[in-house]
Design a protein around this motif. Structure first.
Motif, PDB file in Angstrom:
ATOM      1  N   GLU A 110      -1.040 -40.036 -34.821  1.00 41.42           N
ATOM      2  CA  GLU A 110      -2.406 -39.986 -35.205  1.00 41.42           C
ATOM      3  C   GLU A 110      -2.667 -38.587 -35.429  1.00 41.42           C
ATOM      4  N   LEU A 111      -1.778 -37.553 -35.122  1.00 39.10           N
ATOM      5  CA  LEU A 111      -2.129 -36.254 -35.514  1.00 39.10           C
ATOM      6  C   LEU A 111      -1.433 -35.611 -36.497  1.00 39.10           C
ATOM      7  N   GLN A 112      -0.618 -36.379 -37.160  1.00 40.70           N
ATOM      8  CA  GLN A 112       0.146 -35.969 -38.492  1.00 40.70           C
ATOM      9  C   GLN A 112      -0.722 -35.688 -39.539  1.00 40.70           C
ATOM     10  N   ASP A 113      -1.727 -36.159 -39.520  1.00 41.30           N
ATOM     11  CA  ASP A 113      -2.652 -35.913 -40.908  1.00 41.30           C
ATOM     12  C   ASP A 113      -3.665 -34.746 -40.430  1.00 41.30           C
ATOM     13  N   LYS A 114      -3.590 -34.362 -39.192  1.00 39.89           N
ATOM     14  CA  LYS A 114      -4.470 -33.449 -38.867  1.00 39.89           C
ATOM     15  C   LYS A 114      -3.776 -32.112 -38.230  1.00 39.89           C
ATOM     16  N   VAL A 115      -2.916 -31.816 -38.924  1.00 40.80           N
ATOM     17  CA  VAL A 115      -1.839 -30.504 -38.494  1.00 40.80           C
ATOM     18  C   VAL A 115      -2.550 -29.281 -38.928  1.00 40.80           C
ATOM     19  N   MET A 116      -2.386 -28.476 -37.994  1.00 40.88           N
ATOM     20  CA  MET A 116      -3.016 -27.029 -38.137  1.00 40.88           C
ATOM     21  C   MET A 116      -1.985 -26.226 -37.901  1.00 40.88           C
ATOM     22  N   VAL A 117      -1.722 -25.057 -39.072  1.00 41.62           N
ATOM     23  CA  VAL A 117      -0.461 -24.496 -38.892  1.00 41.62           C
ATOM     24  C   VAL A 117      -0.990 -22.911 -38.543  1.00 41.62           C
ATOM     25  N   ALA A 118      -0.415 -22.459 -37.395  1.00 45.06           N
ATOM     26  CA  ALA A 118      -0.746 -21.213 -37.122  1.00 45.06           C
ATOM     27  C   ALA A 118       0.272 -20.311 -37.217  1.00 45.06           C
ATOM     28  N   LEU A 119      -0.325 -19.110 -37.859  1.00 41.01           N
ATOM     29  CA  LEU A 119       0.520 -17.950 -38.387  1.00 41.01           C
ATOM     30  C   LEU A 119       0.648 -16.852 -37.269  1.00 41.01           C
ATOM     31  N   LYS A 120       1.631 -16.660 -36.788  1.00 44.96           N
ATOM     32  CA  LYS A 120       1.859 -15.309 -36.105  1.00 44.96           C
ATOM     33  C   LYS A 120       2.706 -14.390 -36.575  1.00 44.96           C
ATOM     34  N   VAL A 121       1.774 -13.511 -37.103  1.00 42.85           N
ATOM     35  CA  VAL A 121       2.274 -12.454 -38.057  1.00 42.85           C
ATOM     36  C   VAL A 121       2.501 -11.366 -37.395  1.00 42.85           C
ATOM     37  N   ASP A 122       3.405 -10.416 -37.328  1.00 43.10           N
ATOM     38  CA  ASP A 122       3.280  -9.003 -36.988  1.00 43.10           C
ATOM     39  C   ASP A 122       2.541  -8.263 -37.739  1.00 43.10           C
ATOM     40  N   GLU A 123       1.870  -7.117 -36.928  1.00 42.37           N
ATOM     41  CA  GLU A 123       0.901  -6.345 -37.605  1.00 42.37           C
ATOM     42  C   GLU A 123       1.416  -5.449 -38.678  1.00 42.37           C
ATOM     43  N   GLU A 124       2.802  -5.335 -38.679  1.00 38.53           N
ATOM     44  CA  GLU A 124       3.386  -4.306 -39.588  1.00 38.53           C
ATOM     45  C   GLU A 124       4.061  -4.978 -40.863  1.00 38.53           C
ATOM     46  N   THR A 125       3.570  -6.477 -40.837  1.00 38.68           N
ATOM     47  CA  THR A 125       4.406  -7.272 -41.926  1.00 38.68           C
ATOM     48  C   THR A 125       3.762  -7.079 -43.083  1.00 38.68           C
ATOM     49  N   ASN A 126       4.574  -7.062 -44.262  1.00 43.69           N
ATOM     50  CA  ASN A 126       4.055  -7.098 -45.594  1.00 43.69           C
ATOM     51  C   ASN A 126       3.149  -8.261 -46.076  1.00 43.69           C
ATOM     52  N   THR A 127       2.078  -7.959 -46.545  1.00 40.11           N
ATOM     53  CA  THR A 127       0.981  -8.816 -47.027  1.00 40.11           C
ATOM     54  C   THR A 127       1.417  -9.828 -48.040  1.00 40.11           C
ATOM     55  N   GLY A 128       2.548  -9.428 -48.775  1.00 49.32           N
ATOM     56  CA  GLY A 128       3.034 -10.318 -49.826  1.00 49.32           C
ATOM     57  C   GLY A 128       3.822 -11.533 -49.354  1.00 49.32           C
ATOM     58  N   LEU A 129       4.562 -11.421 -48.011  1.00 46.15           N
ATOM     59  CA  LEU A 129       5.090 -12.347 -47.287  1.00 46.15           C
ATOM     60  C   LEU A 129       4.269 -13.360 -47.166  1.00 46.15           C
ATOM     61  N   VAL A 130       3.086 -12.792 -46.341  1.00 48.53           N
ATOM     62  CA  VAL A 130       1.879 -13.762 -45.740  1.00 48.53           C
ATOM     63  C   VAL A 130       1.523 -14.642 -46.810  1.00 48.53           C
ATOM     64  N   THR A 131       1.115 -13.762 -48.062  1.00 53.40           N
ATOM     65  CA  THR A 131       0.631 -14.457 -49.412  1.00 53.40           C
ATOM     66  C   THR A 131       1.666 -15.555 -49.691  1.00 53.40           C
ATOM     67  N   ASP A 132       2.920 -15.464 -49.902  1.00 52.64           N
ATOM     68  CA  ASP A 132       3.786 -16.399 -50.139  1.00 52.64           C
ATOM     69  C   ASP A 132       3.915 -17.882 -49.271  1.00 52.64           C
ATOM     70  N   ILE A 133       3.696 -17.339 -47.993  1.00 51.02           N
ATOM     71  CA  ILE A 133       3.639 -18.570 -47.006  1.00 51.02           C
ATOM     72  C   ILE A 133       2.429 -19.265 -47.170  1.00 51.02           C
ATOM     73  N   LYS A 134       1.341 -18.513 -47.463  1.00 51.58           N
ATOM     74  CA  LYS A 134       0.093 -19.502 -47.948  1.00 51.58           C
ATOM     75  C   LYS A 134      -0.118 -20.144 -48.918  1.00 51.58           C
ATOM     76  N   GLN A 135       0.939 -19.532 -50.122  1.00 51.43           N
ATOM     77  CA  GLN A 135       1.033 -20.270 -51.268  1.00 51.43           C
ATOM     78  C   GLN A 135       1.651 -21.660 -51.057  1.00 51.43           C
ATOM     79  N   VAL A 136       2.839 -21.467 -50.423  1.00 51.76           N
ATOM     80  CA  VAL A 136       3.715 -22.851 -50.010  1.00 51.76           C
ATOM     81  C   VAL A 136       2.772 -23.767 -49.231  1.00 51.76           C
TER      82      VAL A 136
END
Length: 157
Positions: A110-136
């Motif tokens: 019953e929760l498989q359609d209501k999945v929330m993705v939690a991103l734990k991103v280091d504060e020094e991580t490149n924004t391009g990596l986060v953008t790629d993850i969000k695109q996928v």
């Protein structure tokens, strides 16, 4: 008439230890049930950014994606570029959909359609990596995204 005899010594009777194994096993099972085991081993550096409006959310329908540089003990093998970790292993951008579908399958139906993705991103991580993850995530139609932060204000140091 019968005669009552008094005990000559005032010694205490021995302690009955017959129920001791039952108590020990009951405590053992209690601690086995109550103890929370670590979900996954963190392979990336994870110094989370600070935010002043933080809200506590339920963990039962979240899938965690960690992003950051590999921690110091893994930098020799994986380098110092930003990496993505899902579960207990590093993942590249192309294999994120497979890992997410695998983790989604482990949730209750019953929760498989209501999945929330939690991103734990280091504060020094490149924004391009986060953008790629969000695109996928957009391509996989997983549009509910949470950014995990620590309480505080980034401007006040």
């Amino acid at each position: 008439m019968s005669k009552f005899k008094k005990k000559k010594g005032g010694e205490l009777p021995p302690v009955n230890t017959a129920s001791l194994p039952d108590i020990v096993f009951m405590l053992l099972f209690f601690f086995m049930v109550v103890t929370v085991l670590r979900d996954n081993n963190l392979l990336v550096k994870n110094q989370l950014p600070k935010a002043d409006q933080v809200e506590k959310l339920k963990k039962d329908r979240s899938i965690y994606i960690y992003a950051g540089k590999p921690s110091s003990r893994y930098q020799d093998a994986y380098g110092s570029e930003g990496k993505i970790q899902i579960g207990d292993k590093f993942t590249d951008i192309k294999s994120i959909p497979f890992a997410l579908n695998e983790l989604r399958g482990k949730l209750r139906p019953e929760l498989q359609d209501k999945v929330m993705v939690a991103l734990k991103v280091d504060e020094e991580t490149n924004t391009g990596l986060v953008t790629d993850i969000k695109q996928v995530l957009r391509e996989e139609n997983m549009l509910k995204i949470i950014y995990i932060t620590t309480p505080g204000n980034e401007l006040e140091q």
